[in-house]
Write a protein that holds these residues in place. Structure first.
Motif, PDB file in Angstrom:
ATOM      1  N   THR A  87      -7.102   5.120  -2.194  1.00 49.97           N
ATOM      2  CA  THR A  87      -6.056   6.136  -2.213  1.00 49.97           C
ATOM      3  C   THR A  87      -4.854   5.617  -2.970  1.00 49.97           C
ATOM      4  O   THR A  87      -4.296   4.575  -2.633  1.00 49.97           O
ATOM      5  N   HIS A  88      -4.465   6.325  -4.027  1.00 51.66           N
ATOM      6  CA  HIS A  88      -3.296   5.894  -4.777  1.00 51.66           C
ATOM      7  C   HIS A  88      -2.508   7.105  -5.256  1.00 51.66           C
ATOM      8  O   HIS A  88      -3.032   8.213  -5.354  1.00 51.66           O
ATOM      9  N   GLU A  89      -1.242   6.839  -5.531  1.00 52.27           N
ATOM     10  CA  GLU A  89      -0.337   7.902  -5.959  1.00 52.27           C
ATOM     11  C   GLU A  89       0.678   7.298  -6.921  1.00 52.27           C
ATOM     12  O   GLU A  89       1.196   6.203  -6.679  1.00 52.27           O
ATOM     13  N   THR A  90       0.974   8.017  -7.993  1.00 47.85           N
ATOM     14  CA  THR A  90       1.966   7.557  -8.960  1.00 47.85           C
ATOM     15  C   THR A  90       3.307   8.220  -8.677  1.00 47.85           C
ATOM     16  O   THR A  90       3.380   9.441  -8.511  1.00 47.85           O
ATOM     17  N   PHE A  91       4.344   7.399  -8.609  1.00 44.10           N
ATOM     18  CA  PHE A  91       5.716   7.869  -8.414  1.00 44.10           C
ATOM     19  C   PHE A  91       6.434   7.756  -9.753  1.00 44.10           C
ATOM     20  O   PHE A  91       6.394   6.704 -10.401  1.00 44.10           O
ATOM     21  N   ARG A  92       7.108   8.819 -10.156  1.00 46.41           N
ATOM     22  CA  ARG A  92       7.822   8.819 -11.437  1.00 46.41           C
ATOM     23  C   ARG A  92       9.196   9.452 -11.284  1.00 46.41           C
ATOM     24  O   ARG A  92       9.386  10.388 -10.509  1.00 46.41           O
ATOM     25  N   SER A 134       8.665   4.212 -13.168  1.00 49.47           N
ATOM     26  CA  SER A 134       7.410   4.684 -12.578  1.00 49.47           C
ATOM     27  C   SER A 134       6.710   3.501 -11.908  1.00 49.47           C
ATOM     28  O   SER A 134       6.954   2.337 -12.233  1.00 49.47           O
ATOM     29  N   THR A 151       2.789   2.813  -9.351  1.00 54.58           N
ATOM     30  CA  THR A 151       1.628   3.383  -8.668  1.00 54.58           C
ATOM     31  C   THR A 151       1.479   2.711  -7.312  1.00 54.58           C
ATOM     32  O   THR A 151       1.483   1.476  -7.223  1.00 54.58           O
ATOM     33  N   HIS A 163      -0.845   2.042  -4.066  1.00 51.49           N
ATOM     34  CA  HIS A 163      -2.216   2.028  -3.531  1.00 51.49           C
ATOM     35  C   HIS A 163      -2.116   1.772  -2.025  1.00 51.49           C
ATOM     36  O   HIS A 163      -1.647   0.707  -1.608  1.00 51.49           O
ATOM     37  N   LEU A 164      -2.540   2.727  -1.220  1.00 51.09           N
ATOM     38  CA  LEU A 164      -2.430   2.567   0.229  1.00 51.09           C
ATOM     39  C   LEU A 164      -3.385   1.520   0.777  1.00 51.09           C
ATOM     40  O   LEU A 164      -3.072   0.838   1.752  1.00 51.09           O
ATOM     41  N   ALA A 184       9.203   4.727  -2.576  1.00 51.26           N
ATOM     42  CA  ALA A 184       7.832   4.294  -2.285  1.00 51.26           C
ATOM     43  C   ALA A 184       7.757   3.607  -0.925  1.00 51.26           C
ATOM     44  O   ALA A 184       6.799   3.820  -0.157  1.00 51.26           O
ATOM     45  N   HIS A 209       7.801   6.136   1.795  1.00 49.74           N
ATOM     46  CA  HIS A 209       6.475   6.757   1.874  1.00 49.74           C
ATOM     47  C   HIS A 209       5.513   5.871   2.665  1.00 49.74           C
ATOM     48  O   HIS A 209       4.731   6.366   3.490  1.00 49.74           O
TER      49      HIS A 209
END
Length: 281
Positions: free
Chosen positions: A2-7, A12, A14, A16-17, A48, A51
């Motif tokens: 599971t990963h999400e990019t923050f920008r 920016s 990325t 990864h949980l 991040a 989050h």
């Protein structure tokens, strides 16, 4: 994974949980750091971390693009020489942003260089346990599959190790395959032909096609002493090919190869750190 990019404008990263284990807890990781603007980077890092707390993660590592198979580590010290091929790089202000958020070093590494002419040419004591041979250049995908099988065993005890699939491993190496030179890739094989170790070296093409520097990038072995034989074979071949300098690349400070590099007289020119933060402390 599971990963999400923050920008945001100027920054920016990325997230990864599901990263590696750290002290018995699953750590998240922050990778692909690009803080072009320092203030924007600090705000994005804080976002991040918020989050992660909401996701009940108590550990976070960075920079790390998910695991240690991919890009990780900040440069912490340098003599200012240009990056070598495949070396991690970062903007000078990025580690400071992580430090200001509470991150501290959890692992340290270095790269060192030396003249091949200064390395003792005496081979290690002979052994019947292994035979050292160069790669014949045939079937690179079969080569990588064999290396993958050995690597999963050789690296499993390393700090922050995370398993990887064979397909992902192949995807990592395919872009590098065209740059591989068979005469700088060596295998240690047991009498039955099974693989006991390998070494990958590559010319430092960041200096151009006529570079006189090789990078001793990766080696692993399952038999004590095989590493010494592999490194000797690499150094000897590189000298014969006209290379003048070897880079011992990205070595963990506590590895046996670190002590060997120091004993040979290699000069450290870059240091790196992996940073970590405990969110429940």
């Amino acid at each position: 994974m599971t990963h999400e990019t923050f920008r945001t404008e100027g920054a920016s990263l990325t997230l990864h949980l599901d990263g590696p284990d750290w002290e018995g807890a699953r750590a998240a990781t922050l990778g692909n750091i690009a803080f072009r603007d320092a203030e924007a980077g600090a705000r994005l890092l804080a976002e991040a971390l918020t989050h992660l707390r909401a996701a009940d993660r108590t550990r976070v590592l960075g920079p790390m693009a998910g695991d240690t198979w991919h890009a990780y580590r900040f440069v912490s010290e340098t003599d200012g020489t240009p990056p070598f091929l495949l070396e991690p790089t970062n903007r000078p202000h990025e580690p400071a942003i992580f430090a200001a958020a509470g991150f501290t070093p959890v692992a340290r590494y270095f790269s060192a260089r030396m003249r091949l002419a200064d390395i003792d040419p005496t081979p290690p004591p002979a052994t019947d346990a292994i035979t050292i041979e160069p790669w014949d250049g045939a079937n690179p995908e079969a080569l990588i599959r064999e290396v993958f099988a050995l690597s999963t065993g050789a690296f499993a005890a390393n700090a922050f190790y995370t398993p990887i699939t064979e397909d992902d491993f192949l995807a990592m190496y395919r872009p590098v395959m065209p740059m591989m030179r068979p005469d700088l890739i060596f295998f240690a094989r047991r009498p039955d032909g099974s693989l006991a170790g390998y070494l990958f070296a590559i010319p430092n093409y960041a200096e151009g096609l006529e570079t006189k520097t090789i990078i001793l990038k990766t080696y692993a072995s399952l038999i004590p002493g095989a590493g010494r034989h592999l490194v000797h074979a690499c150094h000897s071949a590189a000298r014969a090919l006209g290379f003048q300098t070897v880079i011992h690349a990205l070595i963990h400070d506590a590895n046996r190869s670190a002590e060997r590099s120091r004993m040979e007289g290699a000069t450290v020119f870059r240091r790196y750190e992996l940073l970590g933060l405990k969110l429940d402390v």
